[in-house]
Enzyme design. Structure first.
Site, short mmCIF file in Angstrom:
data_model
loop_
_atom_site.label_atom_id
_atom_site.label_comp_id
_atom_site.label_asym_id
_atom_site.label_seq_id
_atom_site.Cartn_x
_atom_site.Cartn_y
_atom_site.Cartn_z
N HIS A 35 3.60 4.25 -10.08
CA HIS A 35 2.82 4.04 -11.43
C HIS A 35 3.53 3.08 -12.28
O HIS A 35 2.92 2.29 -13.02
CB HIS A 35 2.53 5.40 -12.05
N ASP A 41 2.36 -4.34 -13.74
CA ASP A 41 1.73 -5.36 -13.44
C ASP A 41 0.63 -5.79 -14.66
O ASP A 41 -0.61 -5.29 -14.64
CB ASP A 41 0.69 -5.08 -12.16
N ARG A 44 -2.92 -7.02 -14.12
CA ARG A 44 -3.76 -6.00 -13.76
C ARG A 44 -4.03 -4.91 -15.10
O ARG A 44 -5.27 -4.91 -15.45
CB ARG A 44 -3.25 -5.11 -12.79
N GLY A 68 -9.36 8.06 -9.73
CA GLY A 68 -8.12 7.79 -9.37
C GLY A 68 -7.18 7.58 -10.44
O GLY A 68 -6.56 6.52 -10.74
N GLU A 119 -14.39 13.60 -3.91
CA GLU A 119 -15.24 13.73 -2.93
C GLU A 119 -15.45 15.33 -2.78
O GLU A 119 -16.61 15.87 -2.48
CB GLU A 119 -15.17 13.33 -1.53
N GLU A 136 -9.35 1.63 -10.36
CA GLU A 136 -8.45 0.46 -9.86
C GLU A 136 -8.22 0.89 -8.54
O GLU A 136 -7.16 1.81 -8.14
CB GLU A 136 -7.26 0.46 -10.66
N GLU A 145 -6.21 0.38 2.60
CA GLU A 145 -6.10 1.54 1.85
C GLU A 145 -6.92 1.96 0.72
O GLU A 145 -6.83 2.27 -0.49
CB GLU A 145 -4.35 1.60 1.19
N HIS A 285 1.05 -7.40 -8.35
CA HIS A 285 1.87 -6.83 -7.32
C HIS A 285 1.03 -6.73 -5.88
O HIS A 285 1.67 -6.46 -4.81
CB HIS A 285 2.22 -5.33 -7.72
#
Ligand code: SAH
Length: 345
Positions: A35, A41, A44, A68, A119, A136, A145, A285
């Site tokens: 994190h 970053d 970002r 997320g 989900e 993100e 991924e 990153h």
């Protein structure tokens, strides 16, 4: 990103403080370092911050879903931008910290953090639709991924008609690079290791793309746009694709590999905001993804290389991204026909 948190004592999740290295292996997002890297970053995090904070009109009195949420950064931005309700979901044990962070910042009346797989969870307070989805989700080479299937799931289940997704457009580009020095170090190194021939290693080395930064001076060709994803309409099956493109040489040079990089855009903002991971842009990153060729191409300015790319994300384990590259080149000073299957693990 898919690993579930190890459960100890039946159903009770392991607290971050008591996690062992085996727990972190299963739930690597529970560790603070990942994190820290993402939050630091600046390209970002600032892009998300500006898209949210500078576009309060998109957030005022809205219900926002942060997919997320990790440490809760995006949820905090959304609450500061005036959202009525923010729901952050994450399946990692990091959510325990996110809950504390929300409380410490006196935003627990607006933000609700939920632990679980997107989900598998229900939204709190009987909420059935959200106005904005923030996520993100981008991985190396955009699709490694990838959490994109999770965003698609959330969009189809909860996004209100006419709702907004941030970011809402992503594009993948390829280019060709001169990279003799690094290829020597990483691949040809195996030709002679303390006097012994270990060149059999080269076969597996070449198969694995490298995540690294390229100097923009190494770019030999113009870029080619290979795939664009519209977050409002993309379907799961679009994530496996095959396409042909050509790369035009900008100068006489040698080509040792191809690179892939991506951009994402927040098109609903007053001023368009974009994250670019191109070599000539500020460091992120994600760096770039480098695919070495077995042979070297000698190109002359203006010549075209024909490339066929097939990408197959493994939607089961979300890791192993398969990338098949076929290079066809017939130039004045050289020619090359190569087909390689790369796996980003
Ligand atoms: N939004 C945060 C963290 C991004 S990292 C930030 O920008 O700083 C992506 C996060 O998504 C990780 O914490 C991971 O645990 C979580 N995640 C990935 N897939 C998920 C899923 N299917 N359900 C819930 N969380 C998920």
């Amino acid at each position: 990103m898919t690993n579930e948190v190890e459960m100890k004592n039946g159903n009770s999740p392991v607290g971050v403080g008591e996690m062992t290295s085996a727990d972190y292996y299963k739930d690597h997002y529970a560790h603070f370092a990942i994190h820290e890297e993402m939050l630091k970053d600046d390209v970002r995090t600032r892009a998300y911050m500006n898209s949210i904070i500078r576009n309060k009109h998109l957030f005022r009195n809205k219900v926002v879903l942060d997919i997320g949420c990790g440490t809760g950064m995006m949820s905090l931005f959304a609450a500061s931008a005036g959202a009525k309700k923010v729901i952050g979901i994450d399946m990692s044990a990091i959510v325990e910290r996110a809950k504390d962070i929300v409380k410490e910042n006196d935003l627990d009346d607006v933000i609700t953090i939920i632990k679980g797989k997107v989900e598998e969870v229900e939204l709190p307070d009987g909420i059935e639709k959200v106005d904005v989805i923030i996520s993100e989700w981008m991985g190396y080479c955009l699709f490694y991924e990838t959490m994109l299937p999770t965003v698609i799931y959330a969009r189809d289940r909860w996004l209100v008609e006419g709702g907004i997704i941030m970011p809402d457009s992503a594009s993948l580009y390829f280019s060709a690079v001169e990279d003799r020095n690094y290829k020597e170090q990483k691949v040809n190194f195996w030709d002679n290791v303390y006097g012994f021939d270990m060149s059999v290693m080269k076969e597996i080395v070449v198969k694995e793309p490298l995540i690294d930064s390229c100097d923009p001076k190494q770019l030999v060709s113009k870029r080619a746009l290979v795939k664009t994803v519209d977050l409002y309409t993309v379907k799961l099956e679009d994530l496996t694709f095959e396409t042909e493109f050509s790369l035009k040489a900008m100068r006489n040079d040698y080509i040792h590999g191809l690179i892939a990089y991506f951009t994402v855009e927040f098109t609903k903002c007053k001023q368009k905001i974009k994250i670019s991971t191109a070599p000539h842009e500020e460091y992120t990153h994600w760096k770039q993804t480098i695919f070495y060729l077995k042979d070297v191409i000698t190109v002359c300015k203006g010549e075209d290389m024909k490339i066929n790319v097939k990408m197959t994300p493994n939607l089961e384990n979300k890791k192993d991204l398969l990338i098949k590259l076929k290079v066809d080149f017939d130039g004045k000073r050289g020619s090359l026909n190569e087909e390689n299957t790369y796996v980003l693990k």
